[in-house]
Write a protein that holds these residues in place. Structure first.
Motif, PDB file in Angstrom:
ATOM      1  N   TYR A  62      24.235  -5.960  87.371  1.00 20.17           N
ATOM      2  CA  TYR A  62      25.561  -5.855  88.149  1.00 20.17           C
ATOM      3  C   TYR A  62      25.678  -7.041  89.167  1.00 20.17           C
ATOM      4  N   THR A  63      24.421  -7.064  89.995  1.00 18.30           N
ATOM      5  CA  THR A  63      24.385  -7.929  91.131  1.00 18.30           C
ATOM      6  C   THR A  63      24.446  -9.447  90.532  1.00 18.30           C
ATOM      7  N   LEU A  64      23.959  -9.542  89.620  1.00 20.33           N
ATOM      8  CA  LEU A  64      23.698 -11.084  89.017  1.00 20.33           C
ATOM      9  C   LEU A  64      25.348 -11.200  88.406  1.00 20.33           C
ATOM     10  N   ASN A  65      26.064 -10.396  87.816  1.00 21.79           N
ATOM     11  CA  ASN A  65      27.479 -10.800  87.530  1.00 21.79           C
ATOM     12  C   ASN A  65      28.241 -10.832  88.632  1.00 21.79           C
ATOM     13  N   GLN A  86      34.959  -7.941  82.269  1.00 18.89           N
ATOM     14  CA  GLN A  86      34.888  -7.179  81.112  1.00 18.89           C
ATOM     15  C   GLN A  86      33.293  -6.520  81.377  1.00 18.89           C
ATOM     16  N   GLU A  87      32.680  -7.832  81.581  1.00 25.66           N
ATOM     17  CA  GLU A  87      31.120  -7.384  81.612  1.00 25.66           C
ATOM     18  C   GLU A  87      30.767  -6.374  83.043  1.00 25.66           C
ATOM     19  N   LEU A  88      31.396  -6.722  83.989  1.00 27.22           N
ATOM     20  CA  LEU A  88      31.532  -5.719  85.038  1.00 27.22           C
ATOM     21  C   LEU A  88      31.855  -4.420  84.871  1.00 27.22           C
ATOM     22  N   GLU A  89      33.032  -4.265  84.127  1.00 27.47           N
ATOM     23  CA  GLU A  89      33.507  -3.074  83.593  1.00 27.47           C
ATOM     24  C   GLU A  89      32.638  -2.263  82.625  1.00 27.47           C
ATOM     25  N   ARG A  90      31.767  -3.167  81.639  1.00 34.86           N
ATOM     26  CA  ARG A  90      30.937  -2.368  80.849  1.00 34.86           C
ATOM     27  C   ARG A  90      29.621  -1.879  81.453  1.00 34.86           C
ATOM     28  N   ILE A  91      29.473  -2.538  82.634  1.00 33.98           N
ATOM     29  CA  ILE A  91      28.158  -2.374  83.146  1.00 33.98           C
ATOM     30  C   ILE A  91      28.361  -1.078  84.121  1.00 33.98           C
ATOM     31  N   ARG A  92      29.647  -0.821  84.709  1.00 31.14           N
ATOM     32  CA  ARG A  92      29.910   0.268  85.461  1.00 31.14           C
ATOM     33  C   ARG A  92      30.158   1.524  84.587  1.00 31.14           C
ATOM     34  N   THR A  93      30.650   1.403  83.226  1.00 30.84           N
ATOM     35  CA  THR A  93      30.382   2.507  82.294  1.00 30.84           C
ATOM     36  C   THR A  93      28.977   3.069  82.080  1.00 30.84           C
ATOM     37  N   TYR A  94      28.088   2.095  81.883  1.00 38.73           N
ATOM     38  CA  TYR A  94      26.828   2.748  81.838  1.00 38.73           C
ATOM     39  C   TYR A  94      26.060   3.210  82.910  1.00 38.73           C
ATOM     40  N   MET A  95      26.439   2.449  84.377  1.00 36.86           N
ATOM     41  CA  MET A  95      26.037   3.211  85.590  1.00 36.86           C
ATOM     42  C   MET A  95      26.764   4.596  85.734  1.00 36.86           C
ATOM     43  N   ASN A  96      27.898   4.863  85.176  1.00 34.11           N
ATOM     44  CA  ASN A  96      28.465   6.123  85.374  1.00 34.11           C
ATOM     45  C   ASN A  96      27.701   7.251  84.317  1.00 34.11           C
ATOM     46  N   LYS A  97      27.083   6.492  83.011  1.00 41.05           N
ATOM     47  CA  LYS A  97      26.288   7.411  82.185  1.00 41.05           C
ATOM     48  C   LYS A  97      25.231   7.619  82.799  1.00 41.05           C
ATOM     49  N   VAL A  98      24.531   6.780  83.463  1.00 36.66           N
ATOM     50  CA  VAL A  98      23.094   7.083  84.078  1.00 36.66           C
ATOM     51  C   VAL A  98      23.497   8.087  85.162  1.00 36.66           C
ATOM     52  N   ARG A  99      24.463   7.885  86.049  1.00 33.89           N
ATOM     53  CA  ARG A  99      24.342   9.055  87.141  1.00 33.89           C
ATOM     54  C   ARG A  99      24.723  10.334  86.419  1.00 33.89           C
ATOM     55  N   GLU A 100      25.411  10.326  85.420  1.00 35.22           N
ATOM     56  CA  GLU A 100      25.773  11.733  84.595  1.00 35.22           C
ATOM     57  C   GLU A 100      24.327  12.403  84.325  1.00 35.22           C
ATOM     58  N   ILE A 101      23.468  11.667  83.593  1.00 34.91           N
ATOM     59  CA  ILE A 101      22.186  11.999  83.237  1.00 34.91           C
ATOM     60  C   ILE A 101      21.331  12.428  84.503  1.00 34.91           C
TER      61      ILE A 101
END
Length: 144
Positions: A62-65, A86-101
């Motif tokens: 995320y930082t790199l992008n 779109q790449e930043l949005e994709r990364i944000r969705t994965y960050m939300n998934k990790v946060r849920e876990i």
């Protein structure tokens, strides 16, 4: 002319504070990158749990992008129209998934046995009380 006079003549004075804050932020990013680069990636990942590894990877990408987003903006390219958005949005969705876990791991576990005993003992049972009163002898005068 001093160096400060030259610098203030190159851009409007209204944005001087913004540029100073930006320069300070770049310095802190540079320090963080140096810290991260001082330890090899394999050593760092060995010390972390899988969830923490995923967090590190996501923050890194995320930082790199984000830095590429800023680069595009400085080059006069609208980053909102670039695939990096779109790449930043994709990364944000994965960050939300990790946060849920992570949140699920932190959530308290329910001891179903203890909860059912607590509820069973806390509830009033009218049938049990009727049986209890009918089995006890009535208080009154005894017949002779």
């Amino acid at each position: 002319m001093s160096e400060d006079d030259i610098n203030t003549e190159e851009y409007p004075t209204e944005i001087h504070d913004y540029l100073a804050a930006f320069e300070k932020s770049l310095g802190s990013v540079d320090e963080m990158l140096k810290t991260m680069m001082s330890v090899s990636r394999s050593e760092l990942l060995q010390k972390l749990e899988p969830l923490e590894q995923a967090k590190l990877d996501l923050v890194s990408v995320y930082t790199l992008n984000s830095m590429f987003w800023v680069y595009l903006a400085t080059q006069g390219i609208n980053p909102k129209e670039h695939p990096v958005k779109q790449e930043l949005e994709r990364i944000r969705t994965y960050m939300n998934k990790v946060r849920e876990i992570a949140d699920k791991k932190k959530a308290s576990k329910l001891d179903k046995g203890a909860a059912s005993r607590f509820v069973r003992n806390a509830l009033w049972e009218p049938n049990a009380e009727k049986e209890h009163t009918s089995k006890t002898p009535a208080k009154g005068k005894k017949r002779k």
